[in-house]
Write a protein that holds these residues in place. Sequence first.
Motif, mmCIF file in Angstrom:
data_model
loop_
_atom_site.group_PDB
_atom_site.id
_atom_site.type_symbol
_atom_site.label_atom_id
_atom_site.label_comp_id
_atom_site.label_asym_id
_atom_site.label_seq_id
_atom_site.Cartn_x
_atom_site.Cartn_y
_atom_site.Cartn_z
ATOM 1 N N ALA A 39 -9.016 67.460 -11.706
ATOM 2 C CA ALA A 39 -8.540 68.824 -12.002
ATOM 3 C C ALA A 39 -7.667 69.333 -10.855
ATOM 4 O O ALA A 39 -6.626 69.978 -11.089
ATOM 5 C CB ALA A 39 -9.732 69.761 -12.228
ATOM 6 N N ILE A 40 -8.065 69.029 -9.625
ATOM 7 C CA ILE A 40 -7.269 69.470 -8.463
ATOM 8 C C ILE A 40 -5.918 68.754 -8.479
ATOM 9 O O ILE A 40 -4.863 69.373 -8.291
ATOM 10 C CB ILE A 40 -8.033 69.192 -7.145
ATOM 11 C CG1 ILE A 40 -9.270 70.089 -7.053
ATOM 12 C CG2 ILE A 40 -7.136 69.419 -5.931
ATOM 13 C CD1 ILE A 40 -10.223 69.701 -5.933
ATOM 14 N N ALA A 41 -5.956 67.444 -8.736
ATOM 15 C CA ALA A 41 -4.700 66.672 -8.733
ATOM 16 C C ALA A 41 -3.737 67.178 -9.811
ATOM 17 O O ALA A 41 -2.524 67.178 -9.627
ATOM 18 C CB ALA A 41 -5.013 65.201 -8.935
ATOM 19 N N GLU A 42 -4.303 67.619 -10.942
ATOM 20 C CA GLU A 42 -3.442 68.148 -12.009
ATOM 21 C C GLU A 42 -2.904 69.539 -11.682
ATOM 22 O O GLU A 42 -1.790 69.884 -12.040
ATOM 23 C CB GLU A 42 -4.220 68.211 -13.331
ATOM 24 C CG GLU A 42 -4.251 66.863 -14.028
ATOM 25 C CD GLU A 42 -5.367 66.742 -15.056
ATOM 26 O OE1 GLU A 42 -5.861 67.792 -15.544
ATOM 27 O OE2 GLU A 42 -5.768 65.594 -15.346
ATOM 28 N N ALA A 43 -3.686 70.325 -10.967
ATOM 29 C CA ALA A 43 -3.309 71.730 -10.748
ATOM 30 C C ALA A 43 -2.425 71.932 -9.516
ATOM 31 O O ALA A 43 -1.527 72.779 -9.517
ATOM 32 C CB ALA A 43 -4.578 72.576 -10.580
ATOM 33 N N VAL A 44 -2.704 71.176 -8.461
ATOM 34 C CA VAL A 44 -2.118 71.496 -7.152
ATOM 35 C C VAL A 44 -0.990 70.509 -6.831
ATOM 36 O O VAL A 44 -1.247 69.311 -6.675
ATOM 37 C CB VAL A 44 -3.218 71.427 -6.053
ATOM 38 C CG1 VAL A 44 -2.643 71.735 -4.679
ATOM 39 C CG2 VAL A 44 -4.355 72.391 -6.387
ATOM 40 N N PRO A 45 0.256 70.970 -6.741
ATOM 41 C CA PRO A 45 1.381 70.053 -6.556
ATOM 42 C C PRO A 45 1.258 69.102 -5.370
ATOM 43 O O PRO A 45 1.688 67.960 -5.456
ATOM 44 C CB PRO A 45 2.576 71.006 -6.388
ATOM 45 C CG PRO A 45 2.179 72.233 -7.135
ATOM 46 C CD PRO A 45 0.692 72.353 -6.964
ATOM 47 N N SER A 46 0.664 69.539 -4.257
ATOM 48 C CA SER A 46 0.609 68.659 -3.074
ATOM 49 C C SER A 46 -0.466 67.580 -3.184
ATOM 50 O O SER A 46 -0.558 66.702 -2.328
ATOM 51 C CB SER A 46 0.332 69.492 -1.805
ATOM 52 O OG SER A 46 -0.979 70.020 -1.839
ATOM 53 N N ALA A 47 -1.288 67.628 -4.250
ATOM 54 C CA ALA A 47 -2.501 66.799 -4.293
ATOM 55 C C ALA A 47 -2.236 65.385 -4.794
ATOM 56 O O ALA A 47 -2.649 65.015 -5.887
ATOM 57 C CB ALA A 47 -3.564 67.478 -5.144
ATOM 58 N N GLU A 48 -1.596 64.562 -3.970
ATOM 59 C CA GLU A 48 -1.501 63.138 -4.332
ATOM 60 C C GLU A 48 -2.861 62.472 -4.150
ATOM 61 O O GLU A 48 -3.231 61.584 -4.890
ATOM 62 C CB GLU A 48 -0.464 62.441 -3.442
ATOM 63 C CG GLU A 48 0.968 62.855 -3.738
ATOM 64 C CD GLU A 48 1.958 62.280 -2.730
ATOM 65 O OE1 GLU A 48 3.126 62.695 -2.798
ATOM 66 O OE2 GLU A 48 1.591 61.438 -1.880
ATOM 67 N N LYS A 49 -3.562 62.897 -3.112
ATOM 68 C CA LYS A 49 -4.955 62.472 -2.927
ATOM 69 C C LYS A 49 -5.789 63.692 -2.559
ATOM 70 O O LYS A 49 -5.244 64.716 -2.119
ATOM 71 C CB LYS A 49 -5.064 61.412 -1.821
ATOM 72 C CG LYS A 49 -4.561 60.037 -2.240
ATOM 73 C CD LYS A 49 -5.433 58.930 -1.637
ATOM 74 C CE LYS A 49 -4.884 57.553 -1.997
ATOM 75 N NZ LYS A 49 -5.265 57.136 -3.361
ATOM 76 N N VAL A 50 -7.101 63.542 -2.733
ATOM 77 C CA VAL A 50 -8.012 64.667 -2.502
ATOM 78 C C VAL A 50 -9.180 64.198 -1.627
ATOM 79 O O VAL A 50 -9.766 63.157 -1.910
ATOM 80 C CB VAL A 50 -8.574 65.185 -3.854
ATOM 81 C CG1 VAL A 50 -9.541 66.332 -3.633
ATOM 82 C CG2 VAL A 50 -7.446 65.612 -4.784
ATOM 83 N N VAL A 51 -9.473 64.957 -0.574
ATOM 84 C CA VAL A 51 -10.667 64.700 0.241
ATOM 85 C C VAL A 51 -11.617 65.868 0.005
ATOM 86 O O VAL A 51 -11.222 67.032 0.162
ATOM 87 C CB VAL A 51 -10.285 64.613 1.737
ATOM 88 C CG1 VAL A 51 -11.517 64.728 2.624
ATOM 89 C CG2 VAL A 51 -9.554 63.300 2.025
ATOM 90 N N LEU A 52 -12.848 65.580 -0.407
ATOM 91 C CA LEU A 52 -13.777 66.671 -0.726
ATOM 92 C C LEU A 52 -14.687 66.991 0.448
ATOM 93 O O LEU A 52 -15.130 66.091 1.168
ATOM 94 C CB LEU A 52 -14.587 66.317 -1.976
ATOM 95 C CG LEU A 52 -13.692 66.374 -3.231
ATOM 96 C CD1 LEU A 52 -14.210 65.482 -4.322
ATOM 97 C CD2 LEU A 52 -13.520 67.805 -3.717
ATOM 98 N N ARG A 97 -0.524 64.760 0.777
ATOM 99 C CA ARG A 97 0.249 63.525 0.658
ATOM 100 C C ARG A 97 -0.641 62.301 0.852
ATOM 101 O O ARG A 97 -1.449 62.248 1.781
ATOM 102 C CB ARG A 97 1.368 63.523 1.703
ATOM 103 C CG ARG A 97 2.579 64.350 1.290
ATOM 104 C CD ARG A 97 3.509 64.611 2.444
ATOM 105 N NE ARG A 97 3.873 63.396 3.162
ATOM 106 C CZ ARG A 97 4.458 63.398 4.366
ATOM 107 N NH1 ARG A 97 4.731 64.552 4.961
ATOM 108 N NH2 ARG A 97 4.761 62.275 4.969
ATOM 109 N N ALA A 98 -0.443 61.304 -0.002
ATOM 110 C CA ALA A 98 -1.301 60.111 0.023
ATOM 111 C C ALA A 98 -1.230 59.409 1.375
ATOM 112 O O ALA A 98 -2.254 58.981 1.917
ATOM 113 C CB ALA A 98 -0.890 59.167 -1.100
ATOM 114 N N GLU A 99 -0.034 59.311 1.956
ATOM 115 C CA GLU A 99 0.074 58.539 3.206
ATOM 116 C C GLU A 99 -0.686 59.211 4.359
ATOM 117 O O GLU A 99 -1.077 58.547 5.309
ATOM 118 C CB GLU A 99 1.545 58.324 3.585
ATOM 119 C CG GLU A 99 2.302 59.604 3.784
ATOM 120 C CD GLU A 99 3.751 59.383 4.203
ATOM 121 O OE1 GLU A 99 4.041 58.420 4.909
ATOM 122 O OE2 GLU A 99 4.587 60.231 3.813
#
Length: 442
Positions: A108-121, A290-292
């Motif tokens: 859901a975060i990756a779909e909503a938030v443009p910068s979210a190539e990856k997510v750390v919780l 960003r993923a990198e």
Amino acid sequence: METRPNHVQDQTPEGAKDWLAEADRLLPGGLLGRGGLPRDVRFVAARGEGARIFDTEGRAYVDYLAGAGALILGYGHPAVTAAIRHQAGEGVLFFSTPSVPTLRLAQAIAEAVPSAEKVVLTTTGSEATQYALRFARAFTGHDRILKFEGAYHGNHDAVQMNTARRARSNSAVGESDSLGVAHAVEETVLIAPYNDLEAVERIVREHRRELAAIIVDPIQRGGVFPLPDFLPGLRRIADDNGVLLVFDEVIVGFRLAYGGAQEHFGVIPDLASLGKIMGGGLPIGAVAGRAEILSLADTGRGDLADHVLINGTHHGMALAAAAGLAALEALRQPGVYDRLNAWSDTLRAEVRGLLERHSVPAVVDGLGSFWHLAFADRPHRNHADSLAADAKRIKAFDTELIRNGVHLFPGGRRLVTTAHGDAEMEDTLRAVDAACRRVGAA
Ligand SMILES: Cc1ncc(COP(=O)(O)O)c(C=O)c1O
């Protein structure tokens, strides 16, 4: 029991016990955090329902704190409550093993938030900003960060700088707001005035070889809203100087718009910190970027010393993820943000009208479901403006609001929820009218 004007009576008061005395006995200052209210308006919460809090004396308050912004749907939203109940029976946390609710929340975060190539919780918003800065330092190899005067980014040492009222304007390096923060940490923080691109550019150019990131709250506490060129300007300055841009979206995320400040302002940072709303009222946070950069946390990369360490018992816990998912689903329904923001617009207009009718010279500012009131002659554009506003008067005014059944932090952010309706509008305006009569025109 004596009632106060405008208070709706709760049917089930806990009454008898003096819970305030218990708070004073057990908690430093009788509080869980900051306070400073006169004793007669302090209360202990018994329960919350919709847009209202009920205290242990049975009094009700229209609430504009909304769990410091986490409860955008108000208290006890049925879908969120049902999700918590269900997940409680399925397992509340699985430590470092991803669970389905946690992964759905990351989706859901990756779909909503443009910068979210990856997510750390994470477990809190503070941890989200702490990790975002750790990633920025690891990625750039630089130690320092630039933050804005007056900005709050959580409770950890690196950002507990220049948020308090006593902070002097335009100091070059950080000044801690808390005892117990090592002076060496202050040296790692550079301070700039909000909405001043010239100053930011000067500081960033001068320190580019030691600077990891600029961290900014797109709507800063103290009623400080960004001028149109400010956030795009920060993006440009960061790019020109090889430093990262971090949006602290812990409070604006899923509030300004479903895609947060990035969607609202059309500016995409390298990293964003999130929290509050994405946990449906339960503790959780995230770094979305960003993923990198975020891949530096991948322990498959080899030696532990080569990593950004991410570790926490409750990071991304399933229970909070399930609650957050239910909240986000409710927020995705058509028209939710339009209604929330329209209600807030009406409130701001009505409050302005009342202040004018009482000849009270105050500024009512806001954006979306944020609103702010200050005894000042112009809207706040930076922390110095907030300091220049009449602090005594807003405290007296807001204390009067609490006395009349409106719950807020004196002088602080006011946040509207989707549960605020006609009755809350009426009760709020009645309280504002009373506060204007009592202290406004004085
Ligand atoms: C902009 C911002 N950043 C970070 C935080 C810290 O989040 P938490 O209280 O969940 O640690 C807050 C909390 O109010 C916040 O408003």
